[in-house]
Design an enzyme around this catalytic site. Structure first.
Site, short mmCIF file in Angstrom:
data_model
loop_
_atom_site.label_atom_id
_atom_site.label_comp_id
_atom_site.label_asym_id
_atom_site.label_seq_id
_atom_site.Cartn_x
_atom_site.Cartn_y
_atom_site.Cartn_z
N GLY A 36 0.75 -1.24 0.02
CA GLY A 36 0.03 0.01 0.00
C GLY A 36 0.95 1.14 0.01
N HIS A 37 1.88 1.22 1.00
CA HIS A 37 2.84 2.40 0.89
C HIS A 37 3.56 2.57 -0.48
CE1 HIS A 37 2.86 1.23 5.23
NE2 HIS A 37 2.63 2.69 5.31
P1 AMP Z 1 1.21 5.11 7.54
O1 AMP Z 1 2.43 4.58 7.55
O2 AMP Z 1 0.17 3.91 8.09
O3 AMP Z 1 0.78 6.36 8.56
O4 AMP Z 1 0.65 5.41 6.03
C1 AMP Z 1 1.48 6.04 5.44
C2 AMP Z 1 0.49 6.37 3.94
O5 AMP Z 1 0.19 5.05 3.47
C3 AMP Z 1 -0.73 7.25 4.38
O6 AMP Z 1 -0.95 7.92 3.22
C4 AMP Z 1 -1.80 6.12 4.16
O7 AMP Z 1 -3.09 6.37 4.00
C5 AMP Z 1 -0.94 5.09 3.26
N1 AMP Z 1 -1.72 3.81 3.21
C6 AMP Z 1 -1.49 3.06 4.19
N2 AMP Z 1 -2.01 1.65 3.76
C7 AMP Z 1 -2.49 1.67 2.57
C8 AMP Z 1 -2.99 0.86 1.50
N3 AMP Z 1 -3.57 -0.29 1.98
N4 AMP Z 1 -3.53 1.36 0.42
C9 AMP Z 1 -2.96 2.68 -0.07
N5 AMP Z 1 -2.41 3.39 0.86
C10 AMP Z 1 -2.17 3.07 2.05
#
Ligand code: AMP
Length: 276
Positions: A36-37
């Site tokens: 996702g990231h």
């Molecule tokens: P985090 O590390 O959880 O703060 O997430 C960092 C970025 O990755 C944020 O913009 C999240 O929305 C994005 N993100 C996390 N999981 C996903 C996913 N499954 N699909 C798309 N973007 C994601």
């Protein structure tokens, strides 16, 4: 791939990228990276210098949320970023992000109210504050955020609009496991048995969207979605139909509206959302 751990290193690395690329894109993360990231990196337009930041932001964790339990894997993250074509990784420490005497925070109202704003008081204040600081440090032309955290994406868009920040926000569709579960660093905390039930969250959202398309009124459609989750052993914090930008509840679907949900399985709080 360049690494920067201090502001002088970041300044030099950004200058080097700016001499090679007409645009800089920032992908803010808290590490523990998954596909996702990496999709956020791939969403940057061609001929863009890509900067990913890894910073586990203490300001967005509540007193009851265990910051020390947040998964960390710097070596694994750097390998994934390199493989995904990242050009620079920004790895600030807490004192760089919040220097002594720090006295400024950003409070977004509107889309930051309700839902995650209610469930996690102070969370969006922490998110907005760290994102504004990352923008000040990196000065990107664009920044990529996941639709997975729909409310966060709207909070960032609102802040950028209100503060006239010169950065374009790119929203990236949620990346899912083959069974529909939205990828998340929290999924690793699910037991094997819970992991088997977890896709029901996406399934419930899809079920509500299908009922709405078939003409069922929002009230009964949402009630059926919550019941489906309850039957699978979830504790539902919310499952609602909202206006996409403001996150205000809607009586019926409209252009841009969204179904948003947060539900707990075991001790793990899962979020998901889809268009409606
Ligand atoms: P985090 O590390 O959880 O703060 O997430 C960092 C970025 O990755 C944020 O913009 C999240 O929305 C994005 N993100 C996390 N999981 C996903 C996913 N499954 N699909 C798309 N973007 C994601």
């Amino acid at each position: 791939m360049l690494l920067a751990r201090t502001l002088p290193e970041l300044r030099d690395a950004c200058a080097a990228l700016r001499s090679r690329y007409p645009l800089l894109a920032l992908v803010p993360t808290m590490g523990a990276l998954h596909d996702g990231h990496l999709a956020l990196l791939r969403a940057a337009p061609p001929v863009t210098g890509i900067v990913a930041s890894i910073f586990v932001n203490p300001l967005q964790f509540g007193p009851s949320e265990d910051l020390s339990r947040y998964p960390r894997d710097e070596a694994g993250d750097l390998a994934k970023l390199k493989g995904a074509g990242c050009h620079l990784v920004w790895l600030p420490d807490v004192a760089t992000m919040y220097p002594p005497g720090d006295a400024t925070a950003i409070e977004v109202r509107g889309p930051a109210e309700r839902w995650e704003g209610d469930a996690r008081p102070g969370h969006f204040r922490g998110v907005a504050t760290v994102v504004a600081r990352l923008f000040g440090q990196v000065r990107p032309d664009l920044a990529c955020f996941g639709e997975k955290d729909w409310q966060q994406l709207q909070v960032v868009r609102r802040m950028v609009a209100d503060l006239l920040l010169p950065v374009e926000i790119v929203g990236v569709p949620t990346v899912r496991e083959p069974d529909g579960l939205a990828m998340s660093s929290r999924n690793r905390f699910l037991s094997a048995e819970e992991r088997g039930r977890a896709p029901a969250l996406h399934g419930a959202l899809r079920g509500v969207a299908d009922r709405l398309s078939a003409g069922t009124p929002a009230g009964p459609a949402l009630t059926a979605g919550r019941a489906a989750l309850f039957a699978k052993g979830f504790d539902v914090d919310y499952l609602e139909l909202v206006e996409g930008e403001t996150l205000t509840p809607l009586p019926a679907p409209e252009t841009g509206s969204r179904l948003i949900a947060a539900a707990r399985l075991g001790g793990i709080r899962l979020l998901d959302n889809i268009a409606a």
